[in-house]
Design an enzyme around this catalytic site. Structure first.
Site, PDB file in Angstrom:
ATOM      1  N   GLY A 140       8.933  12.517   9.706  1.00 42.50           N
ATOM      2  CA  GLY A 140       8.551  11.720  10.875  1.00 42.50           C
ATOM      3  C   GLY A 140       7.409  10.834  10.456  1.00 42.50           C
ATOM      4  O   GLY A 140       7.277  10.506   9.282  1.00 42.50           O
ATOM      5  N   GLU A 153       0.861  -1.185   0.000  1.00 40.92           N
ATOM      6  CA  GLU A 153       0.000   0.000   0.000  1.00 40.92           C
ATOM      7  C   GLU A 153       0.895   1.233   0.000  1.00 40.92           C
ATOM      8  O   GLU A 153       1.884   1.266   0.709  1.00 40.92           O
ATOM      9  CB  GLU A 153      -0.809  -0.054   1.313  1.00 40.92           C
ATOM     10  CG  GLU A 153      -1.809   1.018   1.471  1.00 40.92           C
ATOM     11  CD  GLU A 153      -2.829   0.986   0.366  1.00 40.92           C
ATOM     12  OE1 GLU A 153      -3.538  -0.017   0.242  1.00 40.92           O
ATOM     13  OE2 GLU A 153      -2.903   1.978  -0.385  1.00 40.92           O
ATOM     14  N   ASN A 174       9.775   4.058   0.042  1.00 38.75           N
ATOM     15  CA  ASN A 174       9.909   4.901   1.230  1.00 38.75           C
ATOM     16  C   ASN A 174      11.367   5.308   1.465  1.00 38.75           C
ATOM     17  O   ASN A 174      11.640   6.434   1.896  1.00 38.75           O
ATOM     18  CB  ASN A 174       9.324   4.198   2.458  1.00 38.75           C
ATOM     19  CG  ASN A 174       7.812   4.376   2.526  1.00 38.75           C
ATOM     20  OD1 ASN A 174       7.227   5.106   1.718  1.00 38.75           O
ATOM     21  ND2 ASN A 174       7.175   3.725   3.479  1.00 38.75           N
ATOM     22  N   CYS A 213       5.762   5.772   9.208  1.00 38.52           N
ATOM     23  CA  CYS A 213       6.321   4.961   8.117  1.00 38.52           C
ATOM     24  C   CYS A 213       7.795   5.240   7.821  1.00 38.52           C
ATOM     25  O   CYS A 213       8.637   4.380   8.038  1.00 38.52           O
ATOM     26  CB  CYS A 213       5.496   5.156   6.849  1.00 38.52           C
ATOM     27  SG  CYS A 213       3.862   4.431   7.001  1.00 38.52           S
ATOM     28  N   LEU A 217      -0.363   4.482   0.417  1.00 40.93           N
ATOM     29  CA  LEU A 217      -1.162   5.655   0.795  1.00 40.93           C
ATOM     30  C   LEU A 217      -0.388   6.610   1.703  1.00 40.93           C
ATOM     31  O   LEU A 217       0.444   6.199   2.510  1.00 40.93           O
ATOM     32  CB  LEU A 217      -2.484   5.248   1.445  1.00 40.93           C
ATOM     33  CG  LEU A 217      -2.501   4.455   2.744  1.00 40.93           C
ATOM     34  CD1 LEU A 217      -2.292   5.340   3.947  1.00 40.93           C
ATOM     35  CD2 LEU A 217      -3.823   3.738   2.855  1.00 40.93           C
ATOM     36  N   LEU A 277      11.321  17.888  -1.977  1.00 41.02           N
ATOM     37  CA  LEU A 277      12.548  18.658  -1.749  1.00 41.02           C
ATOM     38  C   LEU A 277      12.238  19.810  -0.800  1.00 41.02           C
ATOM     39  O   LEU A 277      12.791  20.889  -0.923  1.00 41.02           O
ATOM     40  CB  LEU A 277      13.111  19.185  -3.074  1.00 41.02           C
ATOM     41  CG  LEU A 277      13.795  18.165  -3.988  1.00 41.02           C
ATOM     42  CD1 LEU A 277      14.346  18.850  -5.237  1.00 41.02           C
ATOM     43  CD2 LEU A 277      14.930  17.414  -3.269  1.00 41.02           C
TER      44      LEU A 277
END
Ligand code: UDX
Length: 436
Positions: free
Chosen positions: A259, A146, A210, A262, A148, A252
């Site tokens: 924070g 996912e 991520n 995730c 999201l 950027l």
């Protein structure tokens, strides 16, 4: 289609409500009775734009229900695993207790032909391990990460920019992929890219995405550190390099850094997993990404201290924001609250305001002073610090209006969200992060 969503937190509750909104019959299952009760009444247990409407519609129509009873999973075609994978206590790796417990609990209720779809962010290799438990039931495991973003979770779930399904080779693979396409029929009809991969790739897609985003933020924050000692302006720098389509301006935004639930724990878990795989050096840079990110919080505190003449002791400092980002009440690993707590530790009298996150913040840090009303929070302040770029602060709060409320004329812009010239013109000493 009948669907189960196991785990009804930020990810699962949104997924369950979104799936019901596109025509499925959905049961959300969670061990937390309070959460299940609130969701069953159609009430969102956390702040997420558009979720409330979707929940109410789903619960009222009967397409969406919630329970603590895992036996309710029986008879569903696809069972989504959407439980949390927090950072381990005392370590960097992901804690898989909730994933393991969810799968163990589900096993007796699986039937041949069922699909178990993993959504939680997990260390690569987890799917292969779980498949050994699931396959004897005749059910099939897919990994369906996912992407999201909190604050945009409903939109990202209903209209994702891509769908990724990791499946094992085998005679069922084609049918399983078709079933997953039927689950996401609206996105598929809208020609959303649908990528079929193996399990390991699907697991890695999530952590790699991520890791890339975190790296992009820390890259520009590293440039902010250089800008600070050279007199350059990191915002102009970001604008200029962002025009290069290969780089792009998004993510950027230099400031107090990332924070949330995730990015910080995902990059740490990725580094820990790479070490286990004997490839620690491949993602060794993620430790640096983490370190740069944490240094920006120190820098924000330093800026407040410097701007108040070397000490914040008994100075009234108002922080605009508590959530880790706007449009969310999530305070997990929030840079905003970290800065607030540190300033208080230095003796400042700290007031925190936030449009959505005050209740959560108060539970975690009851020692801080919380004020709901923005203007009340600003009244009498010696310095104000922008730490979460809600529109209420970044766009709607003008320097002229602020000047009628605060005692001091010091602003520290921890998100580089304000027009420095406008604040200076109104008589404030403006301090951005990596900005002249
Ligand atoms: C992230 C990913 O974006 C999402 O795809 C994934 O599914 C979950 O993790 P989220 O945690 O909701 O989503 O937040 P995101 O919008 O990515 O922001 C993370 C943090 O980075 C926030 O604290 C934000 O303030 C900060 N940030 C973001 C910056 O400091 N600068 C930027 O330019 C962008």
């Amino acid at each position: 289609m009948r669907l189960t969503v196991i785990g009804c937190g930020y990810l699962g509750a949104v997924h369950a409500a979104a799936m019901a909104s596109i025509g499925h019959e959905v049961v959300g299952i969670d061990v937390d009775e309070g959460k299940v009760e609130s969701l069953s009444r159609g009430e969102a247990p956390f702040f997420e734009p558009d979720l409330q409407e979707l929940l109410t519609a789903g619960v009222d129509s009967g397409a969406l229900r919630f329970t603590t009873d895992i036996a309710a999973a029986r008879g569903a075609r696809v069972h989504f695993i959407a439980v949390g994978t927090p950072q381990q206590q005392g370590g960097y790796a992901a804690d898989l207790t909730y994933v393991d417990a969810a799968v163990e609990a589900l096993l007796p209720h699986l039937a041949p032909g069922d699909i178990v779809a993993g959504k939680s962010t997990v260390p690569v290799g987890t799917a292969a391990r779980l498949a050994e438990l699931i396959e004897p039931t005749g059910a099939v495991l897919v990994w369906n990460p996912e992407f999201l973003r909190e604050g945009w979770a409903v939109k990202d779930t209903v209209e994702p920019d891509r769908l990724v399904v990791g499946v094992a080779d085998g005679p069922d693979a084609g049918t399983v992929v078709e079933t997953m396409k039927a689950v996401y029929h609206t996105a598929v009809a809208a020609d959303t890219p649908f990528l079929v991969t193996d399990w390991a790739t699907a697991e890695l897609v999530k952590v790699a995405a991520n890791a890339f985003l975190a790296t992009k933020i820390s890259f520009i924050n590293a440039m902010a550190e250089i800008a600070e000692v050279t007199g350059a302006d990191v915002t102009q720098l970001a604008d200029a390099i962002g025009h290069d389509a290969r780089i792009g301006r998004r993510f950027l935004g230099a400031g107090i850094g990332f924070g949330g639930g995730c990015l910080p724990k995902d990059i740490r878990a990725f580094a820990a997993r790479a070490e286990e795989l004997g490839r620690g050096e491949s993602v060794g840079f993620l430790r640096e990404v983490d370190a740069i990110n944490l240094r920006r919080r120190d820098r924000a505190v330093e800026l407040v201290v410097e701007s108040l003449g070397g000490s914040v002791y008994e100075k009234r400092v108002t922080l605009l924001g508590a959530a880790f980002k706007p449009h969310s009440d999530d305070i997990r690993d929030s840079p905003a609250l970290d800065v607030a707590v540190r300033l208080r530790g230095l003796g400042a009298s700290v007031t925190v305001t936030d449009p959505a996150a005050i209740d959560n913040a108060r539970r975690l840090h009851p020692q801080l002073n919380y004020v709901e009303d923005r203007d009340e929070a600003l009244r009498g302040a010696d310095a104000i610090v922008l730490v979460t770029e809600w529109d209420e602060y970044r766009r709607e709060l003008t320097p002229e209006h602020t000047a009628t409320l605060t005692d001091g004329r010091v602003v520290v812009d921890g998100r580089n969200g304000w027009d420095a010239a406008a604040w200076r013109a109104a008589g404030f000493a403006y301090h951005g992060m990596g900005r002249r």
